[in-house]
Write a protein that holds these residues in place. Structure first.
Motif, PDB file in Angstrom:
ATOM      1  N   LEU A 115       0.697 -63.657   6.698  1.00 42.19           N
ATOM      2  CA  LEU A 115       0.556 -62.690   5.611  1.00 42.19           C
ATOM      3  C   LEU A 115      -0.780 -62.847   4.912  1.00 42.19           C
ATOM      4  CD1 LEU A 115       4.125 -62.778   4.123  1.00 42.19           C
ATOM      5  CD2 LEU A 115       2.953 -60.794   5.038  1.00 42.19           C
ATOM      6  N   PRO A 132      11.193 -63.990  -0.081  1.00 36.70           N
ATOM      7  CA  PRO A 132      11.697 -62.771   0.547  1.00 36.70           C
ATOM      8  C   PRO A 132      13.061 -62.351   0.006  1.00 36.70           C
ATOM      9  CG  PRO A 132      11.751 -64.617   2.070  1.00 36.70           C
ATOM     10  CD  PRO A 132      10.968 -65.059   0.888  1.00 36.70           C
ATOM     11  N   ILE A 183      10.109 -58.074   3.601  1.00 36.91           N
ATOM     12  CA  ILE A 183      10.548 -57.661   4.937  1.00 36.91           C
ATOM     13  C   ILE A 183       9.827 -58.467   5.998  1.00 36.91           C
ATOM     14  CG2 ILE A 183      10.640 -55.778   6.583  1.00 36.91           C
ATOM     15  CD1 ILE A 183      10.667 -53.878   4.156  1.00 36.91           C
ATOM     16  N   ARG A 184       8.537 -58.545   5.824  1.00 31.44           N
ATOM     17  CA  ARG A 184       7.751 -59.244   6.838  1.00 31.44           C
ATOM     18  C   ARG A 184       8.194 -60.700   6.982  1.00 31.44           C
ATOM     19  NH1 ARG A 184       3.460 -56.819   9.101  1.00 31.44           N
ATOM     20  NH2 ARG A 184       2.953 -54.774   8.264  1.00 31.44           N
ATOM     21  N   LYS A 185       8.455 -61.300   5.849  1.00 37.61           N
ATOM     22  CA  LYS A 185       8.910 -62.689   5.933  1.00 37.61           C
ATOM     23  C   LYS A 185      10.279 -62.743   6.604  1.00 37.61           C
ATOM     24  CE  LYS A 185       6.365 -65.298   2.554  1.00 37.61           C
ATOM     25  NZ  LYS A 185       6.422 -66.135   1.354  1.00 37.61           N
ATOM     26  N   ALA A 186      11.155 -61.761   6.264  1.00 40.39           N
ATOM     27  CA  ALA A 186      12.503 -61.771   6.811  1.00 40.39           C
ATOM     28  C   ALA A 186      12.505 -61.525   8.318  1.00 40.39           C
ATOM     29  CB  ALA A 186      13.360 -60.729   6.115  1.00 40.39           C
ATOM     30  N   ILE A 187      11.493 -60.832   8.823  1.00 40.80           N
ATOM     31  CA  ILE A 187      11.479 -60.626  10.266  1.00 40.80           C
ATOM     32  C   ILE A 187      10.537 -61.612  10.952  1.00 40.80           C
ATOM     33  CG2 ILE A 187      12.232 -58.236  10.195  1.00 40.80           C
ATOM     34  CD1 ILE A 187       9.383 -57.391  10.567  1.00 40.80           C
ATOM     35  N   GLY A 188      10.234 -62.680  10.277  1.00 46.30           N
ATOM     36  CA  GLY A 188       9.610 -63.779  10.998  1.00 46.30           C
ATOM     37  C   GLY A 188       8.155 -64.059  10.723  1.00 46.30           C
ATOM     38  N   SER A 189       7.588 -63.448   9.683  1.00 47.66           N
ATOM     39  CA  SER A 189       6.185 -63.724   9.420  1.00 47.66           C
ATOM     40  C   SER A 189       6.029 -65.072   8.729  1.00 47.66           C
ATOM     41  CB  SER A 189       5.603 -62.642   8.522  1.00 47.66           C
ATOM     42  OG  SER A 189       4.351 -63.048   8.059  1.00 47.66           O
ATOM     43  N   MET A 190       5.071 -65.851   9.180  1.00 52.15           N
ATOM     44  CA  MET A 190       4.739 -67.074   8.480  1.00 52.15           C
ATOM     45  C   MET A 190       3.814 -66.710   7.332  1.00 52.15           C
ATOM     46  SD  MET A 190       6.297 -69.195  10.289  1.00 52.15           S
ATOM     47  CE  MET A 190       5.941 -70.809  10.906  1.00 52.15           C
TER      48      MET A 190
END
Lengths: 794, 220
Positions: free
Chosen positions: A332, A407, A321-328
């Motif tokens: 992380l 992701p 999820i975090r990657k899908a909402i823009g986390s590099m």
């Protein structure tokens, strides 16, 4: 952003209480161990640093060649100091001749207190940079003076000012207090010394020292030096090499006496010499425990990594999820590091509490007086670095691993932790158990070695023997005292001796016998004893007879031990004549070897002969076994007080003195057993956590198998097998390493066990049982769960 | 806004090459509301993921706001994606450990937006979606429709130019579904470009254009 990371970390932690407890608890235990070891290592490494010039101070020591074997000793002739000053004066700042450290009786009026101290030449307080509380460091200039530590001063004078007060020393000399200094800290070589008197007074007290025929041939004192500022230890040491050899007789020159300097920085950690070479000493244990400390911490970190990655499937969705909402990815990584640092910081706080609680126990076991240096900024810097490193160690793998998830796969639900994802985890478990098994093996072998030496025949009966110093008055009334004590029923027998039973105080050369190799250098422990010595200590006569008052000739007779008989090489030693300084002595008996020195080395060839009571300093009493020991001791004390009212009744059970010979080894044994227990505990915590996650991961599989008819036993096997295999593998790795290391350790002892395979089997079995018990709890829990429930969770 | 030209995506199984996408051409203008339809396995989600840069393709050209995506490096792609695209999932995919407020706030954190600004933006969105009262609840305390609402709010918080939705109503009942689609319609009216994947004709009808996929190909 950091705040956000910690918030999530905190919530994650609270949500998984059991997991967090295992994680923090395990890490805290590991950190506490590492911290205790760190404090211990620091204490060992800073030994004697209290003396400001520790890097320029040295003890003068000698190597002597006894028939090809080089022995090393600290004792020197009393002329060593003056000679060094005369011949090599410019190389030294201070040269200090000194007595041995021993107890001395201090009396003021009716008050009698025994304090441990030394006689030094006047520069000693300067050399040792004593911190003076009263008076100056020049307090030993007058022969009739005494300097004392603050604690000694307090016990003698209370709150009064001790300066210029007069004390009676050893019931014979009036000495004046000239200075009070701060007690030497526990990690200094001179820590026991509470009083210092002038060397000159010692010479007055022991006039024989100045009246010797061959003053260079007798070693009965110590010499300390501080080298001059413009020179270095090695070159001075090389210069003074022949100081003794140049002065001794031809006979003595056989030993090839070589004088050298042993720097203060090495006294504690490098105090062993084998065949003239400095082979180390305590430094071995500094390394050993240092490595153990790092390993235990590593085990705890491994737990952390293992548990974190074992949870990866649970965390995978979040990562997706975090990657899908823009986390590099680096964001992380930072998040997971924040989590590990939160755990590490909490664990650190907990470990500090643990250390505070455990320190008294640790000090007792380790024989130290270590305190936590709360106010030392270096300690805190060190702690900070420690936290940073631990966090990095334990957090890096989970952070890198978890942040690498794709992701899309995770979110689609097609994500599976691959077949090889668990490989690093397995490697880590194997590493943990390898260390644990090694520690278990080490503990067993250290204990076996101690037990082996303890069970070694000692040649006499220890039980009920006490040893105490013999005062002048007792020596003068020896026979009467003996009769009175025996009549009182408190003792069975009494004997006098030059050395106590558990030490050798005197060795002699100058022996000649028929067939002796003229180049053979001899130096025998030579104990002067009273007639009843053998009867008192209960030695075993192998050949010939014991000393007896019935034979007038026994005043010129030797009883020798078996080793001596072997060394001398006589076929029938009894009746043979041994010349000692040209006086003929007849050997009248051979006794079993009596172990007076280290239980780990062979008993030296030893002679016993009858002597005058004036030259004997030890009283050995065998308590009456029919009587209560406490009562007997009271009546002995009362009786002795008749003769020496001012001397405290300071007796030692020979049993305890003997036990003291194992103190160092027992310390090692105890410490390594504690560390082994902790390592096993930490490994088990990790295993427990791992097993619970594996069981959870396989819930569905277990459910299906159960529906298909698998029994609890089948499932238990299924879940435990993997771990058992890992531990077996650990044992296979641990055994050769442990064997190598421990056989090396054992070569330090001449009298040692041979390592048997049973030890390894035992350690492996222990590790396996522990594993099975730990894993079974989870396995059985999973196996007896209702399959319908587990399948419904899908 | 974006243009796909001859996009192919395949997987190799043994000697066979299975095409997931086959020669897909697609051009989307700003302000469009496109529905991608097709039977299961026809490549709808794959296409959406390719457009959303969550997935790669094997051949073809993809220009997004005049940037050649097929030539960009992973890092550039994700920063492009981060800036312009919002994603809504069928299974909502909220982070269970975070509150509604924090879930919505997270994308902003990843874009290094200052705290005060973040607060204003989240407050704005909460207000707009009328979920201010729920901001301190955790996802598990919400109904499916409410969770999806949060999911959409989260997708929109960073003011993307393109909203991608993979069966956004798939897990919802019809009433909740209608509300969500109504919301989409409203967003589109305000100028948001939307591409959704859906099974339902009814939902597809909310859009301005329908793309039918069959076996990875656009049915013409």
């Amino acid at each position: 952003m950091i705040k956000n990371y910690f918030k999530i970390a905190w919530r994650n932690m609270v949500k998984n209480k059991g997991y967090s407890a295992i994680n923090i608890g395990g890490l805290a235990v590991g950190m506490a161990v590492a911290m205790l070891i760190g404090l211990w290592v620091h204490d060992e490494l800073t030994y004697d640093r209290y003396h400001q010039n520790y890097d320029r101070i040295a003890q003068v020591m000698q190597h002597a060649n006894f028939n090809g074997k080089v022995e090393t000793q600290v004792s020197n002739p009393a002329l060593m100091g003056p000679e060094l000053r005369d011949k090599y004066g410019s190389n030294f700042k201070y040269v200090i001749q000194s007595s041995w450290t021993g107890g001395h009786l201090l009396s003021i009026g009716d008050k009698h207190i025994s304090k441990v101290g030394n006689f030094f030449e006047p520069d000693a307080p300067d050399m040792l940079t004593l911190k003076m509380l009263k008076g100056t460091r020049a307090g030993l200039k007058d022969p009739y003076s005494i300097m004392m530590s603050a604690s000694a001063a307090e016990s003698l004078f209370g709150k009064e000012d001790p300066i210029n007060k007069t004390i009676k020393l050893d019931r014979s000399f009036d000495v004046k207090v000239t200075g009070v200094y701060e007690d030497l800290p526990d990690n200094t070589s001179f820590r026991e010394i509470k009083i210092m008197m002038p060397w000159e007074l010692w010479l007055i007290q022991n006039p024989w020292a100045k009246q010797m025929n061959e003053p260079w041939g007798s070693n009965f004192s110590q010499t300390f030096v501080q080298i001059a500022d413009n020179t270095d230890m090695a070159s001075v040491s090389a210069k003074i090499k022949n100081t003794k050899l140049n002065n001794v007789s031809k006979e003595e020159a056989k030993y090839q006496w070589a004088v050298f300097l042993h720097p203060m920085g090495k006294w504690n950690l490098y105090n062993e010499f084998r065949n003239g070479v400095n082979t180390g000493g305590n430094i071995r244990y500094v390394w050993l425990f240092g490595i153990i400390g790092i390993f235990v911490l590593l085990l705890a970190c491994i737990n952390f990594m293992n548990l974190a990655t074992a949870r990866s499937e649970k965390r995978a969705r979040e990562v997706g999820i975090r990657k899908a909402i823009g986390s590099m990815r680096w964001q992380l990584i930072r998040q997971f590091f924040a989590e590990s640092y939160l755990v590490v910081i909490l664990a650190f706080v907990l470990s500090l509490i643990l250390v505070v609680l455990l320190l008294p126990l640790f000090n007792e076991v380790a024989g130290k007086k270590i305190a936590i240096p709360w106010q030392n900024p270096i300690f805190w810097t060190f702690s900070l670095v420690f936290i940073l490193i631990t966090g990095l160690l334990s957090g890096s793998y989970p952070a890198l691993y978890l942040s690498s998830f794709q992701p899309l796969k995770v979110l689609k639900g097609t994500f599976r932790v691959g077949r090889f994802a668990s490989v690093p985890r397995k490697v880590l478990v194997v590493l943990q158990f390898t260390v644990s098994v090694m520690l278990i093996i080490g503990t067993i072998i250290v204990y076996q070695q101690i037990q082996y030496a303890k069970d070694r025949p000692i040649g006499y009966t220890r039980n009920g023997l006490i040893n105490l110093g013999m005062e002048k008055e007792i020596r003068e009334h020896y026979e009467t005292v003996r009769t009175e004590l025996k009549n009182s029923g408190a003792i069975e027998e009494m004997a006098a001796s030059n050395s106590p039973l558990t030490q050798v105080w005197n060795t002699n050369g100058g022996f000649e016998w028929e067939g002796k190799d003229p180049n053979l250098a001899v130096d025998f422990p030579n104990n002067r004893v009273s007639y009843e010595f053998g009867k008192t200590v209960n030695w075993k006569i192998k050949e010939g007879r014991d000393f007896s008052r019935d034979y007038a000739t026994d005043s010129a007779a030797f009883i020798i031990n078996e080793s001596a008989a072997k060394f001398l090489g006589f076929k029938n030693p009894v009746g043979t004549v041994l010349k000692w300084n040209n006086q003929p002595f007849t050997i009248i008996g051979v006794v079993n070897d009596i172990m007076q020195e280290s239980p780990f080395y062979p008993v030296r060839p030893t002679l016993y002969h009858i002597g005058e009571y004036e030259n004997m300093y030890n009283l050995i009493l065998r308590l009456n076994p029919q009587k209560n020991a406490k009562q007997s001791l009271t009546s002995i004390e009362q009786l002795l007080k008749k003769y020496t009212p001012s001397v405290p009744f300071d007796y030692k059970f020979v049993d305890e003195e003997f036990g003291g010979k194992f103190r160092a080894e027992e310390r090692i044994g105890k410490l390594s057993s504690y560390f082994a227990i902790l390592a096993v505990l930490i490994s088990c915590l990790g295993l427990f956590g791992m097993a619970s996650f594996v069981a959870e991961q396989r819930t569905k599989e277990i459910g299906i198998r159960k529906v298909l008819g698998a029994s609890v036993i089948n499932l238990w096997q299924l879940l435990s097998k993997e771990f058992v295999l890992l531990v077996v593998f650990s044992c296979i790795i641990a055994v050769p390493i442990a064997w190598y290391y421990l056989s090396n350790w054992l070569t330090n002892y001449d009298y040692r066990i041979t390592i048997s395979w049973q030890v390894f089997a035992l350690a492996a079995a222990a590790a396996l049982i522990i594993t099975i018990v730990t894993v079974s709890f989870q396995a059985i829990k999973a196996a007896i769960a209702n399959p319908v429930k587990s399948l419904r969770t899908e | 806004m974006l243009e796909l030209k001859g996009i192919y995506k395949w997987v190799n199984t043994g000697n066979n090459r299975v095409f997931l996408l086959k020669d897909v051409d697609l051009s989307v203008q700003p302000g469009e509301f496109i529905s991608i339809m097709g039977p299961s396995g026809s490549g709808k989600s794959t296409l959406l993921n390719v457009i959303g840069m969550l997935d790669t393709f094997d051949q073809g050209e993809y220009n997004f706001l005049h940037e050649p995506v097929h030539k960009l490096k992973e890092k550039q792609r994700s920063s492009l994606y981060k800036q312009y695209i919002g994603f809504v999932f069928q299974a909502y995919h909220l982070i269970d450990e975070l509150t509604v407020y924090e879930n919505i706030e997270t994308p902003l954190i990843y874009q290094d937006i200052k705290t005060s600004e973040r607060k204003a933006m989240v407050a704005d969105v909460l207000d707009r979606f009328q979920i201010v009262g729920k901001k301190d609840l955790f996802p598990t305390q919400l109904s499916g429709g409410q969770q999806q609402l949060v999911g959409i709010a989260r997708a929109l918080i960073a003011r993307p130019k393109l909203l991608l939705a993979d069966e956004p109503t798939g897990n919802l009942n019809s009433k909740q579904g209608e509300e969500i689609m109504g919301l989409f319609k409203q967003l589109n009216d305000e100028g948001m470009t939307i591409i959704q994947v859906t099974h339902s004709e009814k939902n597809a009808a909310y859009g301005s254009r329908i793309i039918n996929l069959l076996d990875g190909m656009v049915a013409r």
